[in-house]
Design a protein around this motif. Structure first.
Motif, mmCIF file in Angstrom:
data_model
loop_
_atom_site.group_PDB
_atom_site.id
_atom_site.type_symbol
_atom_site.label_atom_id
_atom_site.label_comp_id
_atom_site.label_asym_id
_atom_site.label_seq_id
_atom_site.Cartn_x
_atom_site.Cartn_y
_atom_site.Cartn_z
ATOM 1 N N ILE A 148 -3.532 6.694 -5.377
ATOM 2 C CA ILE A 148 -4.653 7.115 -4.517
ATOM 3 C C ILE A 148 -5.066 5.972 -3.595
ATOM 4 O O ILE A 148 -4.825 4.790 -3.874
ATOM 5 C CB ILE A 148 -5.842 7.568 -5.371
ATOM 6 N N VAL A 149 -5.680 6.379 -2.501
ATOM 7 C CA VAL A 149 -6.025 5.426 -1.434
ATOM 8 C C VAL A 149 -7.070 4.410 -1.889
ATOM 9 O O VAL A 149 -7.227 3.366 -1.242
ATOM 10 C CB VAL A 149 -6.535 6.180 -0.185
ATOM 11 N N THR A 150 -7.811 4.695 -2.982
ATOM 12 C CA THR A 150 -8.830 3.729 -3.431
ATOM 13 C C THR A 150 -8.214 2.531 -4.130
ATOM 14 O O THR A 150 -8.905 1.572 -4.457
ATOM 15 C CB THR A 150 -9.807 4.403 -4.396
ATOM 16 N N GLU A 185 11.498 -8.295 -12.520
ATOM 17 C CA GLU A 185 10.323 -7.406 -12.647
ATOM 18 C C GLU A 185 9.032 -8.157 -12.350
ATOM 19 O O GLU A 185 8.821 -9.279 -12.825
ATOM 20 C CB GLU A 185 10.256 -6.809 -14.057
ATOM 21 N N LEU A 186 8.214 -7.498 -11.553
ATOM 22 C CA LEU A 186 6.833 -7.936 -11.301
ATOM 23 C C LEU A 186 5.911 -6.753 -11.617
ATOM 24 O O LEU A 186 6.307 -5.595 -11.494
ATOM 25 C CB LEU A 186 6.626 -8.346 -9.842
ATOM 26 N N THR A 187 4.647 -7.049 -12.015
ATOM 27 C CA THR A 187 3.630 -5.998 -12.139
ATOM 28 C C THR A 187 2.465 -6.353 -11.223
ATOM 29 O O THR A 187 2.209 -7.538 -10.944
ATOM 30 C CB THR A 187 3.134 -5.850 -13.570
ATOM 31 N N ALA A 188 1.735 -5.289 -10.774
ATOM 32 C CA ALA A 188 0.599 -5.516 -9.874
ATOM 33 C C ALA A 188 -0.250 -4.261 -9.841
ATOM 34 O O ALA A 188 0.128 -3.211 -10.393
ATOM 35 C CB ALA A 188 1.089 -5.881 -8.477
ATOM 36 N N GLN A 189 -1.389 -4.364 -9.179
ATOM 37 C CA GLN A 189 -2.253 -3.215 -8.929
ATOM 38 C C GLN A 189 -2.397 -3.050 -7.428
ATOM 39 O O GLN A 189 -2.569 -4.034 -6.693
ATOM 40 C CB GLN A 189 -3.645 -3.399 -9.561
ATOM 41 N N THR A 190 -2.380 -1.774 -7.010
ATOM 42 C CA THR A 190 -2.432 -1.512 -5.575
ATOM 43 C C THR A 190 -3.806 -1.836 -5.022
ATOM 44 O O THR A 190 -4.824 -1.584 -5.662
ATOM 45 C CB THR A 190 -2.111 -0.039 -5.283
ATOM 46 N N PRO A 191 -3.815 -2.392 -3.792
ATOM 47 C CA PRO A 191 -5.090 -2.530 -3.104
ATOM 48 C C PRO A 191 -5.462 -1.184 -2.485
ATOM 49 O O PRO A 191 -4.684 -0.237 -2.515
ATOM 50 C CB PRO A 191 -4.794 -3.584 -2.042
ATOM 51 N N ALA A 192 -6.665 -1.072 -1.951
ATOM 52 C CA ALA A 192 -7.030 0.135 -1.225
ATOM 53 C C ALA A 192 -6.160 0.244 0.023
ATOM 54 O O ALA A 192 -5.737 -0.776 0.604
ATOM 55 C CB ALA A 192 -8.508 0.095 -0.849
ATOM 56 N N GLY A 193 -5.886 1.501 0.428
ATOM 57 C CA GLY A 193 -5.035 1.703 1.594
ATOM 58 C C GLY A 193 -5.359 2.984 2.319
ATOM 59 O O GLY A 193 -6.387 3.628 2.042
ATOM 60 N N VAL A 194 -4.461 3.334 3.223
ATOM 61 C CA VAL A 194 -4.631 4.540 4.032
ATOM 62 C C VAL A 194 -3.563 5.541 3.599
ATOM 63 O O VAL A 194 -2.407 5.174 3.330
ATOM 64 C CB VAL A 194 -4.494 4.217 5.531
ATOM 65 N N ALA A 195 -3.929 6.803 3.510
ATOM 66 C CA ALA A 195 -2.984 7.829 3.065
ATOM 67 C C ALA A 195 -1.701 7.797 3.909
ATOM 68 O O ALA A 195 -1.753 7.686 5.139
ATOM 69 C CB ALA A 195 -3.641 9.204 3.129
#
Length: 871
Positions: A148-150, A185-195
């Motif tokens: 999700i974009v959030t 392998e890397l792990t991460a969390q997505t930043p907010a973005g645009v659809a």
């Protein structure tokens, strides 16, 4: 190519000229105005590497020159620092930094510290060997590939050649919490973005990066259902409803119980409307699906209900307010478990007969029409307003007692039928108090206050039904109440005005004092009467107030008849000495046996009431002055008259009725003392002195009588002869000293009035008779005589005088003067009182043996005697 070679040739020519000029300048072993830095760049195999940017920096002088390898030969670079103003561009110890870059990325860096040799040669050689570059990262995939974009989606990034410290961007924004798991392998969390689709970039710490084009897709937020309105509807469908929530998208579809809703309308991202499809009774899920495929489910969010009940009739249509009526309700769509309400009250014994018939028992209710409601278990209900509650009226058959005074308060019992708990009672329109429901046939209450006469009794049930017992209760006036009478006593002759206070008095009231009617009874108010007290006999009587209706006052009050007060016309005699003891006769009237007598508050002695006109008594002791004589009869009445107490005169010091030598002795004995309250202080000035003695002397021989004492003086020629029976005894030394002191002061007074002369002579003669002073002044023989070395010279004085004794030798020369000083009249014989001579002359020298003469001189006397000194 030709142009490049031409440019390179010109540049080298210029460098050569510069070097020539610079090397022509004298060298300094510590600094240089030109410095050439040259070196070779090779890889780990030792091969020269061309085309690399080389930046040479003298960090100590902040000088920089950038060149490329290969310009001076394979892998060779050359940089020059020069200053034409003859200033140093390099010094021993300066730091030279060589930085190698490839495509903007630093691939190697070397630091060289200039030595003295470098400065002397104006040149430094710095070679650089490149390390082998690690392989570039490879990005295979990202899991999941959308979120999700959030932001906040946890990612697993799969590939090769990842380095610890690698960074990740998604759609150009830095990923959050990037963690190096391994090189693959890397792990991460997505930043907010645009659809939409975005690139994923992994960059190793060595600057090498890899991009996965459109490797991640940002999706919109999933829909959220907050609520439905209404949340239930008929199984037939077709009901318009509204879904509220969040993240709804235009084109979203709705399913209820697995069936698509009709006429879905996108109102906003927070609201959709639609029509329910047909369904089966019960709760079903509601699902919203956005065009992007995201869905949300509200489990059991909508309830399909059966058809609502229909009521066609109720029988019977009425019943009593007490309830209990069995009714039958007919209609349609009734469900097993249906409930029934009559107004706000639930019916009892509801029975499901069929979907078209119910039976029930009506509850209690209020008089009038009641709404009857049938409610199916699914919550659907139907109303019918055709049941009427009717009242059961109360009936009053008896009230006990059936009367009370107008003040009320009597406990009553009311008997009848159909009484209800909470019923009220009024008597004569006034509410009874403490109404208690005993049963449907009995009530208890307290009568309220009322008005004289018959009154209706009304019972009203809580349902509004009432019953009236006309003239069922009678009010009678309350009896009078007497609180007090003022005054509470009076003479037996009567005639005094009295005020009676209380309550419930009636106009026309009568009053009795004992058996005698009061006259002039006046009705002031229902709480006050005024009367004239009739004559009566001594003692207490009951005062009775009787209203015209015959009721007598309670409680009774007492009035006391008193006899006539005593009266005093005279007291004989009307005075006595302060010691009392005189017999007096008190004349007057209305004296009663047992009467008491006081003189100034002190009880008289031997009081005898000889008749109602005379009392005999003995006067008690008291202080001088006027005293009130009070005669008090046993009934408390009294009369009074004035009486005079006479005090002994102050010069009668011993208060024995005669002023005599004993009074004089007492004053003389206290002569010189001071204080307050001394009897010997005759004139009361605080000191016993000559004036007190003179005052006693003035009145010497007087006797005290009940009359006021005389203030006259004693005649000047009055004589005094001390009789044998008054001969003074020997005085104590202190008393003798004080009397002689008094005599001295009398003799030295300038006052020669007869009174003073008399007292002086009197005191002197008394002291002579007492042996305290001599009748004549004499010089007595010295002792011892002859003497050595000292002697005592005695003498006696008939009067107080200054005393001097002079000692002479045989030829008349004075050898010693003894100044004795003022002495009172008296005999000075003892060694402590006579004159003492230590046998020395005025110079303090001892005199020789022989005959000497000593002479006594007073104010009116001179005498000489002989003495002998033997050594």
């Amino acid at each position: 190519m030709i142009n490049a070679w031409v440019m390179r040739l010109m540049k080298y020519t210029i460098y050569a000229l510069c070097l020539a000029v610079c090397f022509a300048i004298p060298a300094n072993s510590h600094a240089a105005t030109v410095l050439s830095v040259r070196g070779l760049v090779t890889n780990v195999a030792g091969d020269a590497v061309d085309g690399l940017a080389v930046t040479v920096t003298n960090t100590s002088k902040n000088l920089t020159d950038t060149r490329f390898t290969g310009e001076g030969g394979p892998g060779v670079y050359s940089a020059v620092f020069i200053d034409f103003s003859n200033r140093s561009v390099a010094d021993t110890g300066d730091e030279i930094r060589v930085t190698i870059s490839q495509e903007g990325q630093i691939v190697a860096e070397v630091i060289h510290i200039l030595t003295a040799e470098d400065i002397e040669q104006r040149a430094a050689e710095i070679n650089v060997q490149l390390e082998e570059k690690p392989p570039a990262p490879i990005l295979t995939r990202v899991e999941p590939s959308n979120g999700i974009v959030t932001g906040g989606t946890s990612l697993q990034i799969i590939g090769e050649n990842f380095q610890d410290g690698a960074t990740v961007t998604i759609g150009g924004n830095d990923a959050i919490a990037v963690t190096f798991v391994s090189s693959t392998e890397l792990t991460a969390q997505t930043p907010a973005g645009v659809a939409g689709d975005v690139d994923v970039v992994v960059t190793n710490p060595d600057g090498q990066s890899v991009t996965l084009s459109d490797g991640f897709t940002y999706t919109s937020l999933p829909p959220v259902i907050v609520g439905l309105n209404p949340a239930s509807g008929s199984v037939t469908g077709g009901m318009v409803f509204t879904i509220t929530g969040e993240n709804f998208q235009e084109g979203a579809v709705i399913a209820i119980g697995g069936n698509a809703a009709a006429a879905v309308t996108f109102v906003s991202s927070t609201e959709l409307t639609a029509q329910t499809p047909a369904g089966a009774a019960g709760g079903v899920d509601v699902v919203v699906t956005n065009p992007d495929g995201q869905t949300v489910t509200l489990a059991g969010g909508f309830t399909y209900t059966s058809l609502p009940p229909v009521v066609e009739g109720i029988a019977p249509t009425s019943g009593p307010v007490t309830g209990g009526t069995a009714v039958t309700i007919t209609g349609d769509n009734f469900q097993d478990g249906a409930t029934v309400r009559f107004g706000e009250n639930d019916a009892t014994d509801v029975t499901f007969v069929s979907d078209s018939e119910l039976t029930a028992t009506a509850p209690a209710g209020e008089a009038g029409e009641a709404v009857v409601t049938v409610i199916n278990p699914d919550g659907q209900e139907v109303m019918l307003t055709t049941f009427t509650y009717t009242l059961l009226l109360p009936v009053i058959t008896n009230i006990t007692p059936d009367n009370d005074t107008t003040v009320g308060g009597t406990s009553l019992t009311l008997v009848g039928e159909n009484f209800q708990e909470g019923a009220t009672v009024t008597i004569g329109g006034n509410e009874a108090t403490d109404v208690t429901f005993v049963s449907s046939t009995e009530l208890m209450a307290q009568a309220p206050a009322g008005v004289t006469g018959d009154a209706d009794v009304v019972i009203t049930n809580p349902d509004g039904g009432s019953a009236t017992l006309a003239s069922g209760f009678a009010y009678t006036p309350p009896p009078p109440i007497v609180i007090g009478i003022d005054p509470t006593n009076g003479l037996v002759t009567g005639g005094a005005a009295a005020t009676i206070t209380g309550d419930n008095f009636q106009e026309g009231v009568t009053v009795r004092f004992g058996e005698n009617e009061a006259s002039d009874v006046t009705f002031v108010s229902d709480s006050e009467l005024t009367v004239t007290v009739p004559a009566g006999e001594a003692g207490q009587v009951v005062v009775t107030v009787v209203n015209p209706d015959g009721q007598e006052a309670t409680p009774a009050i007492q009035f006391t008849y008193t006899l006539l007060p005593p009266a005093i016309t005279s007291i004989t005699p009307d005075n006595d000495m302060t010691a009392g003891g005189a017999s007096v006769a008190i004349a007057g009237g209305n004296f009663q046996a047992g009467a008491s007598v006081t003189f100034g508050g002190n009880p008289a002695i031997d009081v005898v009431v000889t008749s109602d006109m005379e009392i005999a008594a003995t006067v008690p002791a008291a202080s001088a002055g006027l005293a009130t004589v009070v005669v008090t009869n046993p009934d408390g009445q009294s009369a009074q008259i004035e009486f005079t107490y006479i005090e002994f005169p102050p010069w009668d010091v011993d208060q024995n009725g005669v002023t005599d030598v004993f009074d004089l002795v007492r004053v003389g004995g206290k002569f010189g003392q001071t204080g307050t309250g001394l009897p010997e202080d005759v004139n009361g000035d605080g000191t016993v002195d000559i004036f007190d003695l003179s005052t006693v002397g003035i009145h010497f021989g007087e006797t005290s009588t009940p009359a006021a004492p005389s203030s006259g003086r004693i005649a000047a020629d009055r004589k005094f002869t001390l009789r044998a029976d008054r001969r003074a005894s020997k005085l104590e030394p202190e008393a003798s000293r004080r009397l002689r002191t008094a005599l001295t002061e009398l003799e030295h007074l300038s006052d020669t009035t007869p009174e003073v002369v008399f007292v002086t002579d009197l005191l002197r003669q008394w002291l002579i008779e007492a042996g305290e002073i001599p009748a004549n002044t004499q010089l007595l023989p010295n002792y011892p005589n002859p003497f050595n070395p000292e002697t005592w010279i005695p003498y006696q004085l008939a009067q107080a005088s200054d005393v001097r004794i002079s000692i002479y030798n045989v030829i008349g020369q004075r050898v010693r003067e003894l100044a004795v000083g003022l002495r009172h009249a008296g005999i000075y014989r003892s060694r402590s009182e006579s004159a003492y001579w230590d046998g020395r002359n005025d110079a303090g020298e001892r005199i020789t043996s022989g005959v000497y003469f000593y002479t006594l001189r007073t104010n009116a006397f001179v005498a000489t005697r002989k003495m002998i000194i033997l050594k």
